[in-house]
Write a protein that holds these residues in place. Structure first.
Motif, PDB file in Angstrom:
ATOM      1  N   ALA A  35     -52.835  78.637  51.761  1.00  0.00           N
ATOM      2  CA  ALA A  35     -52.647  77.479  51.021  1.00  0.00           C
ATOM      3  C   ALA A  35     -51.601  76.477  51.609  1.00  0.00           C
ATOM      4  O   ALA A  35     -51.659  75.269  51.953  1.00  0.00           O
ATOM      5  CB  ALA A  35     -51.942  77.363  49.432  1.00  0.00           C
ATOM      6  N   ALA A  38     -53.402  75.084  54.821  1.00  0.00           N
ATOM      7  CA  ALA A  38     -54.584  74.076  54.577  1.00  0.00           C
ATOM      8  C   ALA A  38     -54.353  72.973  53.520  1.00  0.00           C
ATOM      9  O   ALA A  38     -54.610  72.236  53.243  1.00  0.00           O
ATOM     10  CB  ALA A  38     -55.856  74.779  53.979  1.00  0.00           C
ATOM     11  N   GLY A  39     -52.683  73.020  53.362  1.00  0.00           N
ATOM     12  CA  GLY A  39     -52.243  72.120  52.145  1.00  0.00           C
ATOM     13  C   GLY A  39     -51.962  70.739  52.869  1.00  0.00           C
ATOM     14  O   GLY A  39     -52.712  70.215  53.955  1.00  0.00           O
ATOM     15  N   ALA A  51     -47.345  73.084  48.794  1.00  0.00           N
ATOM     16  CA  ALA A  51     -48.763  73.408  48.784  1.00  0.00           C
ATOM     17  C   ALA A  51     -49.377  73.602  47.135  1.00  0.00           C
ATOM     18  O   ALA A  51     -50.384  73.695  47.148  1.00  0.00           O
ATOM     19  CB  ALA A  51     -48.997  74.641  49.436  1.00  0.00           C
ATOM     20  N   HIS A  58     -55.336  72.805  46.984  1.00  0.00           N
ATOM     21  CA  HIS A  58     -55.019  74.137  47.074  1.00  0.00           C
ATOM     22  C   HIS A  58     -54.121  74.608  46.386  1.00  0.00           C
ATOM     23  O   HIS A  58     -53.623  75.835  46.338  1.00  0.00           O
ATOM     24  CB  HIS A  58     -54.556  74.186  48.736  1.00  0.00           C
ATOM     25  CG  HIS A  58     -55.412  73.584  49.769  1.00  0.00           C
ATOM     26  ND1 HIS A  58     -56.643  74.139  50.193  1.00  0.00           N
ATOM     27  CD2 HIS A  58     -55.373  72.350  50.518  1.00  0.00           C
ATOM     28  CE1 HIS A  58     -57.131  73.276  50.966  1.00  0.00           C
ATOM     29  NE2 HIS A  58     -56.460  72.319  51.158  1.00  0.00           N
ATOM     30  N   THR A  61     -54.809  78.225  44.573  1.00  0.00           N
ATOM     31  CA  THR A  61     -54.749  79.136  45.436  1.00  0.00           C
ATOM     32  C   THR A  61     -53.032  79.744  45.620  1.00  0.00           C
ATOM     33  O   THR A  61     -52.667  80.742  45.912  1.00  0.00           O
ATOM     34  CB  THR A  61     -55.276  78.852  46.933  1.00  0.00           C
ATOM     35  OG1 THR A  61     -56.586  78.603  46.902  1.00  0.00           O
ATOM     36  CG2 THR A  61     -55.026  80.144  48.048  1.00  0.00           C
ATOM     37  N   TYR A  62     -52.440  78.691  45.773  1.00  0.00           N
ATOM     38  CA  TYR A  62     -51.053  78.643  45.996  1.00  0.00           C
ATOM     39  C   TYR A  62     -50.337  79.428  44.945  1.00  0.00           C
ATOM     40  O   TYR A  62     -49.707  80.439  44.840  1.00  0.00           O
ATOM     41  CB  TYR A  62     -50.264  77.353  46.153  1.00  0.00           C
ATOM     42  CG  TYR A  62     -48.838  77.485  46.158  1.00  0.00           C
ATOM     43  CD1 TYR A  62     -48.022  77.884  47.000  1.00  0.00           C
ATOM     44  CD2 TYR A  62     -48.225  77.260  44.822  1.00  0.00           C
ATOM     45  CE1 TYR A  62     -46.614  77.965  47.226  1.00  0.00           C
ATOM     46  CE2 TYR A  62     -46.620  77.123  44.763  1.00  0.00           C
ATOM     47  CZ  TYR A  62     -45.980  77.471  46.028  1.00  0.00           C
ATOM     48  OH  TYR A  62     -44.517  77.754  45.864  1.00  0.00           O
TER      49      TYR A  62
END
Length: 211
Positions: A35, A38-39, A51, A58, A61-62
């Motif tokens: 996360a 890709a945040g 994140a 994201h 997911t975090y």
């Protein structure tokens, strides 16, 4: 016969708790790292918590990763030998604080005083995150002093605490004197990495019954 089997059953339950703790810790670390990478893309100048800002693609997911890490701490607390009460209590406190930090998200940038204006949610999230990390580091210290924890776990905890304590102090001073930036971002990530690696190694050590 049932009385004789109880000690072995307790050991088996603690080993199972340690095994699940290791899985949760590893899965949580992977999810949070994914996360963060890709945040928002703030690099090392931002906080890890960014994140999980509400509305971010994201954030789920975090949060799943944070909850998994919290579960890992709680399960590791349950897996410790009964004599390691203080370490277990600190890990439990760390797990609950970590879960709270995942439940209460910060606003954009995760602002914190004294250099930024923070909302109530920012303060709760930041306070829970700091408390959770502090509790884990103090648990390392407590376990390193507990003879019943076994030599390997005590040594592992002592080494981790010796590295983490000065870094935690550096993070605190940097947040108060410098504020948000690369220094705090890098130090925060190093401290969190140490906590995760220690949690995973401790869970494996307890699960395998290594003394």
């Amino acid at each position: 016969m049932a009385e004789r089997n109880r000690p072995g059953s307790r050991l088996t339950l603690r080993a199972a708790a340690a095994a699940v703790a290791a899985v949760c810790t590893l899965a949580g670390a992977v999810a949070v790292t994914a996360a963060v990478l890709a945040g928002p893309g703030t690099g090392f100048t931002g906080y890890v918590s960014e994140a999980g800002i509400a509305g971010s693609a994201h954030a789920p997911t975090y949060r799943v990763g944070v909850y998994a890490l919290a579960a890992g701490l709680l399960l590791l607390a349950a897996a410790l030998p009964p004599a390691a009460r203080l370490g277990a209590a600190l890990l439990a406190a760390g797990g609950l604080s970590t879960a709270l930090s995942g439940a209460v998200t910060c606003s954009a940038g995760c602002p914190l005083p004294p250099f930024e204006r923070a909302t109530v949610a920012d303060l709760v999230h930041g306070g829970a995150s700091i408390a959770g990390t502090a509790a884990v580091v103090l648990a390392m210290v407590a376990i390193s002093w507990c003879r019943a924890a076994g030599g390997r776990l005590r040594l592992l905890s002592a080494v981790a605490a010796a590295v983490a304590l000065p870094l935690c102090a550096a993070v605190g001073l940097a947040m108060l004197l410098v504020g948000r930036g690369t220094l705090v971002g890098v130090l925060e990530r190093v401290v969190l990495a140490i906590a995760v690696v220690w949690g995973l190694a401790a869970a494996v050590t307890v699960g395998l019954g290594r003394r």
